[in-house]
Design a protein around this motif. Structure first.
Motif, mmCIF file in Angstrom:
data_model
loop_
_atom_site.group_PDB
_atom_site.id
_atom_site.type_symbol
_atom_site.label_atom_id
_atom_site.label_comp_id
_atom_site.label_asym_id
_atom_site.label_seq_id
_atom_site.Cartn_x
_atom_site.Cartn_y
_atom_site.Cartn_z
ATOM 1 N N VAL A 82 0.842 -1.200 0.000
ATOM 2 C CA VAL A 82 0.000 0.000 0.000
ATOM 3 C C VAL A 82 0.875 1.247 0.000
ATOM 4 N N SER A 83 1.903 1.212 0.833
ATOM 5 C CA SER A 83 2.814 2.356 0.905
ATOM 6 C C SER A 83 3.494 2.594 -0.437
ATOM 7 N N LEU A 84 3.909 1.517 -1.085
ATOM 8 C CA LEU A 84 4.563 1.628 -2.387
ATOM 9 C C LEU A 84 3.621 2.225 -3.428
ATOM 10 N N VAL A 85 2.379 1.741 -3.444
ATOM 11 C CA VAL A 85 1.397 2.261 -4.399
ATOM 12 C C VAL A 85 1.103 3.729 -4.101
ATOM 13 N N GLN A 86 0.977 4.059 -2.826
ATOM 14 C CA GLN A 86 0.698 5.451 -2.473
ATOM 15 C C GLN A 86 1.858 6.353 -2.870
ATOM 16 N N GLU A 91 -0.373 12.946 -6.147
ATOM 17 C CA GLU A 91 -1.174 13.523 -5.055
ATOM 18 C C GLU A 91 -2.600 13.867 -5.489
ATOM 19 N N PRO A 92 -2.829 14.444 -6.654
ATOM 20 C CA PRO A 92 -4.211 14.764 -7.035
ATOM 21 C C PRO A 92 -5.097 13.514 -7.129
ATOM 22 N N VAL A 93 -4.530 12.402 -7.616
ATOM 23 C CA VAL A 93 -5.312 11.159 -7.724
ATOM 24 C C VAL A 93 -5.644 10.648 -6.328
ATOM 25 N N ARG A 94 -4.662 10.703 -5.418
ATOM 26 C CA ARG A 94 -4.918 10.249 -4.047
ATOM 27 C C ARG A 94 -5.992 11.097 -3.381
ATOM 28 N N ALA A 95 -5.936 12.376 -3.612
ATOM 29 C CA ALA A 95 -6.919 13.283 -2.994
ATOM 30 C C ALA A 95 -8.317 12.984 -3.524
ATOM 31 N N LYS A 96 -8.427 12.796 -4.843
ATOM 32 C CA LYS A 96 -9.744 12.513 -5.431
ATOM 33 C C LYS A 96 -10.261 11.154 -4.964
ATOM 34 N N THR A 97 -9.368 10.167 -4.886
ATOM 35 C CA THR A 97 -9.771 8.834 -4.431
ATOM 36 C C THR A 97 -10.241 8.888 -2.990
ATOM 37 N N SER A 98 -9.512 9.601 -2.173
ATOM 38 C CA SER A 98 -9.890 9.734 -0.766
ATOM 39 C C SER A 98 -11.241 10.436 -0.629
ATOM 40 N N LYS A 99 -11.433 11.484 -1.438
ATOM 41 C CA LYS A 99 -12.700 12.234 -1.398
ATOM 42 C C LYS A 99 -13.857 11.343 -1.856
ATOM 43 N N ALA A 100 -13.640 10.538 -2.910
ATOM 44 C CA ALA A 100 -14.692 9.650 -3.410
ATOM 45 C C ALA A 100 -15.013 8.559 -2.384
ATOM 46 N N ALA A 101 -13.986 8.023 -1.760
ATOM 47 C CA ALA A 101 -14.215 6.988 -0.742
ATOM 48 C C ALA A 101 -15.002 7.543 0.424
#
Length: 129
Positions: A82-86, A91-101
């Motif tokens: 998970v850490s490797l993928v993150q 950062e924009p993809v992580r933020a959008k994914t977190s917001k969608a989740a």
């Protein structure tokens, strides 16, 4: 008549003879008890079952310990993955994914509606094609 064993001297007095007879009776009693124990199939089976039960309990403990150890190792590997993928995800993809989740957790109907919309779109697309 039987003769006394060669390694034991014959009794010289009545008292010695009585002691030898008593000793022989004790030995004979112990021998009979040992033979009776060997022929007691039920008791031997119970002893064997208890022995097997103890072995199974010990093996179960070992296997539980091994499973816990392996689980810990797998959790560590999953956390590393998970850490490797993150780390590789922008950062924009992580933020959008977190917001969608978060949106899905807060409103599960939103996920159902989105799924239904995708299903309708797929059905319409097949009919055209």
């Amino acid at each position: 008549m039987t003769q006394p064993p060669h390694d034991e001297p014959t009794a010289e007095s009545t008292e010695e003879l009585r002691e030898q007879v008593e000793k022989t009776r004790e030995e004979l009693g112990q021998t009979v008890e040992a033979l009776a124990a060997r022929t007691d199939v039920k008791a031997r089976a119970q002893e064997k079952a208890a022995e097997i039960r103890d072995q199974a309990a010990a093996k179960t403990g070992e296997l539980k310990e091994q499973a816990a150890h392996k689980t810990g190792q797998l959790k560590e590997k999953a956390a590393e993955a998970v850490s490797l993928v993150q780390d590789k995800t922008p950062e924009p993809v992580r933020a959008k994914t977190s917001k969608a989740a978060k949106a899905v957790r807060d409103n599960p109907l939103l996920l159902a509606a989105a799924g239904a919309a995708v299903a309708v779109w797929l059905v319409c697309r097949r009919r055209k094609g």
